[in-house]
Design an enzyme around this catalytic site. Structure first.
Site, PDB file in Angstrom:
ATOM      1  N   GLY A  16       5.062  -0.043  -0.374  1.00 36.94           N
ATOM      2  CA  GLY A  16       4.058  -0.006  -1.462  1.00 36.94           C
ATOM      3  C   GLY A  16       2.911   0.925  -1.082  1.00 36.94           C
ATOM      4  O   GLY A  16       2.479   0.939   0.058  1.00 36.94           O
ATOM      5  N   ARG A  77      10.798   2.449  -1.267  1.00 36.43           N
ATOM      6  CA  ARG A  77      11.438   1.493  -0.356  1.00 36.43           C
ATOM      7  C   ARG A  77      12.899   1.909  -0.320  1.00 36.43           C
ATOM      8  O   ARG A  77      13.605   1.758  -1.312  1.00 36.43           O
ATOM      9  CB  ARG A  77      11.266   0.055  -0.883  1.00 36.43           C
ATOM     10  CG  ARG A  77       9.801  -0.391  -0.903  1.00 36.43           C
ATOM     11  CD  ARG A  77       9.671  -1.865  -1.214  1.00 36.43           C
ATOM     12  NE  ARG A  77       8.286  -2.300  -1.089  1.00 36.43           N
ATOM     13  CZ  ARG A  77       7.445  -2.506  -2.118  1.00 36.43           C
ATOM     14  NH1 ARG A  77       7.867  -2.322  -3.355  1.00 36.43           N
ATOM     15  NH2 ARG A  77       6.208  -2.896  -1.908  1.00 36.43           N
ATOM     16  N   ASP A 108       5.344  -3.406   7.801  1.00 37.99           N
ATOM     17  CA  ASP A 108       6.219  -3.789   8.913  1.00 37.99           C
ATOM     18  C   ASP A 108       7.676  -3.371   8.695  1.00 37.99           C
ATOM     19  O   ASP A 108       8.374  -3.018   9.639  1.00 37.99           O
ATOM     20  CB  ASP A 108       6.092  -5.287   9.209  1.00 37.99           C
ATOM     21  CG  ASP A 108       6.607  -6.141   8.074  1.00 37.99           C
ATOM     22  OD1 ASP A 108       6.472  -5.721   6.898  1.00 37.99           O
ATOM     23  OD2 ASP A 108       7.145  -7.222   8.336  1.00 37.99           O
ATOM     24  N   THR A 131      -1.145  -0.878   4.001  1.00 39.54           N
ATOM     25  CA  THR A 131      -0.780  -1.927   3.038  1.00 39.54           C
ATOM     26  C   THR A 131      -2.035  -2.616   2.528  1.00 39.54           C
ATOM     27  O   THR A 131      -2.967  -2.859   3.296  1.00 39.54           O
ATOM     28  CB  THR A 131       0.174  -2.982   3.646  1.00 39.54           C
ATOM     29  OG1 THR A 131       0.231  -4.122   2.764  1.00 39.54           O
ATOM     30  CG2 THR A 131      -0.260  -3.479   5.013  1.00 39.54           C
ATOM     31  N   ASP A 133      -2.106  -5.590   1.683  1.00 40.16           N
ATOM     32  CA  ASP A 133      -2.012  -7.028   1.972  1.00 40.16           C
ATOM     33  C   ASP A 133      -2.730  -7.462   3.255  1.00 40.16           C
ATOM     34  O   ASP A 133      -2.964  -8.647   3.458  1.00 40.16           O
ATOM     35  CB  ASP A 133      -0.539  -7.452   2.076  1.00 40.16           C
ATOM     36  CG  ASP A 133       0.169  -7.375   0.731  1.00 40.16           C
ATOM     37  OD1 ASP A 133      -0.519  -7.374  -0.298  1.00 40.16           O
ATOM     38  OD2 ASP A 133       1.409  -7.312   0.726  1.00 40.16           O
ATOM     39  N   ASP A 135      -1.607  -7.789   6.141  1.00 43.28           N
ATOM     40  CA  ASP A 135      -0.829  -8.816   6.844  1.00 43.28           C
ATOM     41  C   ASP A 135      -0.038  -8.254   8.018  1.00 43.28           C
ATOM     42  O   ASP A 135       1.143  -8.547   8.190  1.00 43.28           O
ATOM     43  CB  ASP A 135       0.118  -9.520   5.850  1.00 43.28           C
ATOM     44  CG  ASP A 135       1.046  -8.546   5.150  1.00 43.28           C
ATOM     45  OD1 ASP A 135       0.808  -7.329   5.229  1.00 43.28           O
ATOM     46  OD2 ASP A 135       2.020  -8.993   4.539  1.00 43.28           O
ATOM     47  N   ARG A 177       2.445 -11.374  -2.104  1.00 42.41           N
ATOM     48  CA  ARG A 177       3.669 -12.168  -2.233  1.00 42.41           C
ATOM     49  C   ARG A 177       3.782 -13.133  -1.050  1.00 42.41           C
ATOM     50  O   ARG A 177       4.119 -14.279  -1.199  1.00 42.41           O
ATOM     51  CB  ARG A 177       4.872 -11.223  -2.239  1.00 42.41           C
ATOM     52  CG  ARG A 177       5.895 -11.604  -3.239  1.00 42.41           C
ATOM     53  CD  ARG A 177       7.012 -10.603  -3.425  1.00 42.41           C
ATOM     54  NE  ARG A 177       6.940  -9.365  -2.692  1.00 42.41           N
ATOM     55  CZ  ARG A 177       7.270  -8.176  -3.190  1.00 42.41           C
ATOM     56  NH1 ARG A 177       7.647  -8.072  -4.441  1.00 42.41           N
ATOM     57  NH2 ARG A 177       7.213  -7.092  -2.457  1.00 42.41           N
TER      58      ARG A 177
HETATM   59  O1  F6P Z   1       2.891  -5.081  -0.294  1.00 43.57           O
HETATM   60  C1  F6P Z   1       2.002  -4.681  -1.252  1.00 43.57           C
HETATM   61  C2  F6P Z   1       2.251  -5.349  -2.568  1.00 43.57           C
HETATM   62  O2  F6P Z   1       1.331  -4.833  -3.497  1.00 43.57           O
HETATM   63  C3  F6P Z   1       2.250  -6.873  -2.574  1.00 43.57           C
HETATM   64  O3  F6P Z   1       0.955  -7.425  -2.585  1.00 43.57           O
HETATM   65  C4  F6P Z   1       3.028  -7.172  -3.813  1.00 43.57           C
HETATM   66  O4  F6P Z   1       3.598  -8.428  -3.759  1.00 43.57           O
HETATM   67  C5  F6P Z   1       4.078  -6.085  -3.807  1.00 43.57           C
HETATM   68  O5  F6P Z   1       3.550  -5.018  -3.047  1.00 43.57           O
HETATM   69  C6  F6P Z   1       4.476  -5.592  -5.165  1.00 43.57           C
HETATM   70  O6  F6P Z   1       5.480  -4.648  -5.022  1.00 43.57           O
HETATM   71  P1  F6P Z   1       6.034  -3.744  -6.213  1.00 43.57           P
HETATM   72  O7  F6P Z   1       5.019  -2.680  -6.507  1.00 43.57           O
HETATM   73  O8  F6P Z   1       7.292  -3.177  -5.706  1.00 43.57           O
HETATM   74  O9  F6P Z   1       6.200  -4.640  -7.395  1.00 43.57           O
END
Ligand code: F6P
Length: 328
Positions: A16, A77, A108, A131, A133, A135, A177
């Site tokens: 992301g 991804r 990660d 990221t 997040d 995390d 998530r």
């Molecule tokens: O990892 C970053 C993030 O924005 C998370 O907070 C979220 O759950 C996910 O990516 C959403 O991913 P996508 O853009 O593929 O829906």
């Protein structure tokens, strides 16, 4: 495996996107060029390595991007990179250009890919935590978190205005998530009455009780900030239960969604990205490979790529008390 000094490096963004990735790319490109390296931008993360979508970067390639959200290299991804055949193709493409070092900006999952790649082939990597997040272990900051959380705070402040005007309960869903950092920080900073995160079991009875008690006192404006990965199924899930139990309450749901991923990076994210990007290239030059660059207690910190895994939110119990006291 003997590794020679790097001469040509590739930089990519993976997973992301997060605000500040461009500032990191800029730092990598300019530090590489300053040190006499050739620098290549790899498009759409590992996918560009497989598809040979690789461009030469000059100083002007990264002009006027430090303030821009998203990533000029685009991101993806990439499932194909999980397979040996995909990695073999990627290696052949890097080899044909003489690329002998990589800077991977991502989370990660991207670091696991980099580690696997180096176990099989002779191209080392340095990772930067990109990221929203926050995390990732081994760093107090990840590129993009500060911007994302400030975007959430700005939005929640606006929601409070309308909640106040209508005496409503708002259930606001923020991203995360698996991690509750955005919910926790934005919820505390906006004075939310409850903050629900994936790492803690949601006590719905406690929430209902406190809403009933507030209703009695005619405190009708309440904000509940919920991370998308909360065990009640995000904001919609929480709202469904509250509506069943307290049908008299006027409630609304607001999902902030991907606006949290975009926008111009904050000053902090630009600083973090620039510092980490600079150090990533220094490390490649010094032969310090297969690590993630982090910042801990204002010092550069190295974490082996295999250890740079997802981190679970640990809430300081003091915060739980502070949230309760300040929202009463
Ligand atoms: O990892 C970053 C993030 O924005 C998370 O907070 C979220 O759950 C996910 O990516 C959403 O991913 P996508 O853009 O593929 O829906």
């Amino acid at each position: 495996m003997a590794i020679n000094k790097v001469t040509k490096i590739g930089v990519l963004t993976s997973g992301g996107d997060s605000p500040g990735m461009n500032a990191a790319i800029r730092a990598v490109v300019r530090t590489g060029l300053y040190n006499g390296l050739e620098v290549f931008g790899i498009m759409r993360g590992y996918q560009g390595m497989i598809d040979n979508d690789i461009v030469s970067m000059e100083s002007k390639s990264v002009a006027n991007i430090i303030q821009r959200g998203g990533t000029i290299l685009k991101t993806a991804r990439c499932k194909e990179f999980f397979e040996y055949e995909g990695r073999k193709k990627a290696y052949a493409n890097l080899k044909s250009r003489g690329i002998d070092g990589l800077v991977i900006i991502g989370g990660d999952g991207s670091f696991r890919g980099a580690k696997k790649f180096h176990e099989e082939f002779d191209i080392p990597s340095v990772g930067l935590p990109g990221t929203i997040d926050k995390d990732i272990v081994g760093t107090d900051f990840t590129i993009g978190f500060d911007t994302a959380v400030n975007t959430a705070v700005e939005a929640i402040d606006k929601i409070r205005d309308t909640a106040d005007a209508h005496d409503r309960l708002f259930i606001i869903e923020v991203m995360g998530r698996d991690a509750g950092f955005i919910a926790l920080h934005s919820g505390i900073a906006t004075g939310a009455e409850n903050i629900l995160i994936p790492e803690r079991k949601t006590d719905i009875e406690d929430i209902i009780q406190s809403l009933q008690e507030k209703e009695k006192r005619k405190k009708l404006v309440n904000l509940i900030v919920v991370a998308e990965g909360d065990d009640f199924g995000g904001a919609e899930g929480v709202n469904r239960v509250i509506k069943e139990r307290l049908p008299e309450l006027d409630t609304r749901v607001c999902v902030l969604g991907h606006i949290q991923r975009g926008g111009s990076p904050t000053c902090l994210d630009r600083l973090v990205a620039s510092r980490m990007g600079y150090h990533a290239v220094e490390c490649l030059i010094e032969g310090n490979y297969n690590i993630m660059i982090g910042i801990k207690e204002n010092r550069i910190n190295h974490t082996p790529l295999e250890k740079a895994a997802k981190m679970k939110t640990r809430i300081n119990e003091e915060w739980i008390k502070i949230i309760r006291v300040l929202s009463s």
